[in-house]
Design a protein around this motif. Structure first.
Motif, mmCIF file in Angstrom:
data_model
loop_
_atom_site.group_PDB
_atom_site.id
_atom_site.type_symbol
_atom_site.label_atom_id
_atom_site.label_comp_id
_atom_site.label_asym_id
_atom_site.label_seq_id
_atom_site.Cartn_x
_atom_site.Cartn_y
_atom_site.Cartn_z
ATOM 1 N N THR A 59 39.156 34.913 62.284
ATOM 2 C CA THR A 59 39.290 33.918 61.211
ATOM 3 C C THR A 59 40.421 34.301 60.268
ATOM 4 O O THR A 59 41.241 33.459 59.881
ATOM 5 N N ALA A 86 35.157 28.237 63.003
ATOM 6 C CA ALA A 86 36.196 29.162 62.514
ATOM 7 C C ALA A 86 37.596 28.708 62.898
ATOM 8 O O ALA A 86 38.569 29.163 62.301
ATOM 9 N N VAL A 135 42.524 25.241 71.460
ATOM 10 C CA VAL A 135 41.576 26.339 71.670
ATOM 11 C C VAL A 135 41.385 26.530 73.181
ATOM 12 O O VAL A 135 41.381 25.535 73.926
ATOM 13 N N ASN A 187 34.880 39.981 67.693
ATOM 14 C CA ASN A 187 33.538 39.919 67.124
ATOM 15 C C ASN A 187 32.532 40.464 68.152
ATOM 16 O O ASN A 187 32.866 40.631 69.321
HETATM 17 C C1 LIG Z 1 34.839 33.753 67.437
HETATM 18 C C2 LIG Z 1 35.805 32.637 67.234
HETATM 19 C C3 LIG Z 1 36.677 32.592 66.134
HETATM 20 C C4 LIG Z 1 36.576 33.528 64.969
HETATM 21 O O1 LIG Z 1 36.712 34.850 65.231
HETATM 22 P P1 LIG Z 1 35.995 35.916 64.247
HETATM 23 O O2 LIG Z 1 36.577 37.219 64.700
HETATM 24 O O3 LIG Z 1 34.520 35.809 64.480
HETATM 25 O O4 LIG Z 1 36.387 35.570 62.853
HETATM 26 C C5 LIG Z 1 37.609 31.575 66.072
HETATM 27 N N1 LIG Z 1 37.675 30.631 67.014
HETATM 28 C C6 LIG Z 1 36.856 30.625 68.072
HETATM 29 C C7 LIG Z 1 37.005 29.548 69.090
HETATM 30 C C8 LIG Z 1 35.882 31.606 68.203
HETATM 31 O O5 LIG Z 1 35.021 31.563 69.239
#
Ligand SMILES: *Cc1c(COP(=O)(O)O)cnc(C)c1O
Length: 377
Positions: A59, A86, A135, A187
């Motif tokens: 994020t 996010a 994405v 994460n």
């Molecule tokens: C996990 C995720 C994020 C955010 O990443 P963090 O390290 O949790 O802040 C952003 N975009 C997508 C599609 C995600 O799955």
């Protein structure tokens, strides 16, 4: 009670603890240090980009990418609707508005035709979008050539959200390395983890250096604390980076196991009526971060996605509906959206199955048997 089967839980190798111990032994317990540098080098080598900034989360990486793209108050940023929140939240941190674009059914990612329609329509309304965020959902690459063609034609920078796609490749190019910048996440539930962390990656050295500068409170070169920019505290800690360096040693194994999980589910379940799996188009390589399945309620003889989810839950098996599209989220109500119904249908009929790289074959068998039983009733 049966032992719990998790959707996607952390999976440590053997070297992580040694790296962390080294950080302790040398007292590098700070948001900088040799492991941060080493992890950045490992990631750059793996993804083929010139520069990587290791950060506190995916994020944070997206937030900084938008800052670097010059996004500010009143601006618009185009974002894939079918994603985790996010992807879109950092747009609003900057006082900008997300404009959501729906998916195409082949990869479940941003529909390039709808993207072009959205860009044209925003231009006609007098506002040029400042960035485009596609994405690579669940590790499946988006149709990047087509997306980049639209972005380049209209001269709008692309920030790839590759949070779920470390180890995925689009026509030999690592996801995250194709647009102007890309973001990764480490994460706890991702394909590799640093307990929490992320990275901004790209080929423009000046941009990534600026990201490192902004991520460490934007301190100017001076003996005292001098600031000419608003800064952030977004750097990755040397302890977390140590975990990351260990995880990089097993990344290829993790990808292979996740792909094996997918293959197992597909082999075992695809003969069931109404059940289908997301296929890799030619030239696409997915890390299969999560194995997902679609249930067509018309063909499945009364078995619904939700029936499967609840039956698994009763057996202590964690599964989850696909991401709820952003244009259907209460928090983004009223945001402009360009829709074709694909993401809404995916949300209605899709399920993420247990996908961890640490799942035993017995866990996969338990899951598959439960699902088969539902169809036999
Ligand atoms: C996990 C995720 C994020 C955010 O990443 P963090 O390290 O949790 O802040 C952003 N975009 C997508 C599609 C995600 O799955």
């Amino acid at each position: 009670m049966n032992t719990k089967i998790w959707l996607s839980s952390p999976h440590m190798g053997t070297a992580e603890f040694e790296f962390v111990k080294e950080a302790f032994d040398t007292n590098w317990i700070a948001p900088l240090g040799p492991h941060v540098d080493g992890f950045e080098e490992d990631l750059a080598a793996f993804t083929g980009v010139a520069q990587v900034a290791a950060l506190s989360s995916g994020t944070a990486a997206l937030h900084l990418a938008l800052v670097l793209a010059g996004v500010g108050r009143g601006d618009e940023v185009i974002c894939q609707s079918m994603t985790f929140s996010a992807s879109a939240n950092p747009i609003t941190y900057l006082g900008a508005t997300p404009v959501f674009v729906d998916s195409e059914p082949e990869t479940w990612n941003m529909d390039p035709l709808l993207l072009e329609h959205a860009v044209k329509d925003r231009l006609a309304k007098g506002k040029k979008p400042k960035a485009i965020i596609p994405v690579h959902l669940y590790g499946m690459p988006a149709h990047m050539e087509e997306i980049m063609a639209v972005a380049n034609y209209y001269d709008i920078p692309v920030i790839e959200d590759a949070a779920e796609a470390l180890g995925s490749f689009y026509k030999q190019q690592a996801c995250g390395s194709i647009g102007k910048m890309g973001i990764l996440s480490f994460n706890g539930n991702k394909i590799i983890t640093t307990s929490g962390g992320g990275a901004l990656i790209g080929d423009n050295t000046a941009d990534i250096q600026q990201a490192r500068f902004l991520a460490t409170q934007a301190r100017d070169a001076a003996p005292h604390y001098q600031h000419s920019h608003i800064g952030y505290n977004y750097r990755m800690s040397n302890v977390c980076a140590g975990i990351g360096r260990g995880q990089m040693l097993v990344l290829k194994d993790r990808i292979a196991k996740r792909r094996d999980n997918f293959h197992y589910y597909q082999t075992q379940l695809s003969a069931l009526p109404g059940v289908s799996f997301l296929q890799e188009p030619r030239g696409f390589f997915s890390n299969r971060w999560l194995s997902t399945v679609l249930i067509d309620p018309v063909l499945s003889k009364g078995v619904s996605r939700e029936m499967i989810r609840l039956a698994l839950e009763k057996e202590n098996i964690e599964s989850r509906p696909l991401w709820k599209p952003m244009h259907l989220q209460p928090v983004f109500e009223g945001a402009p959206a360009y829709l074709n119904g694909v993401s809404a249908t995916l949300f209605k009929n899709g399920l993420c199955l247990p996908s961890g790289s640490n799942l035993a074959i017995t866990a996969l068998e338990r899951t598959v048997n439960m699902i088969k039983q539902l169809f036999e009733k």
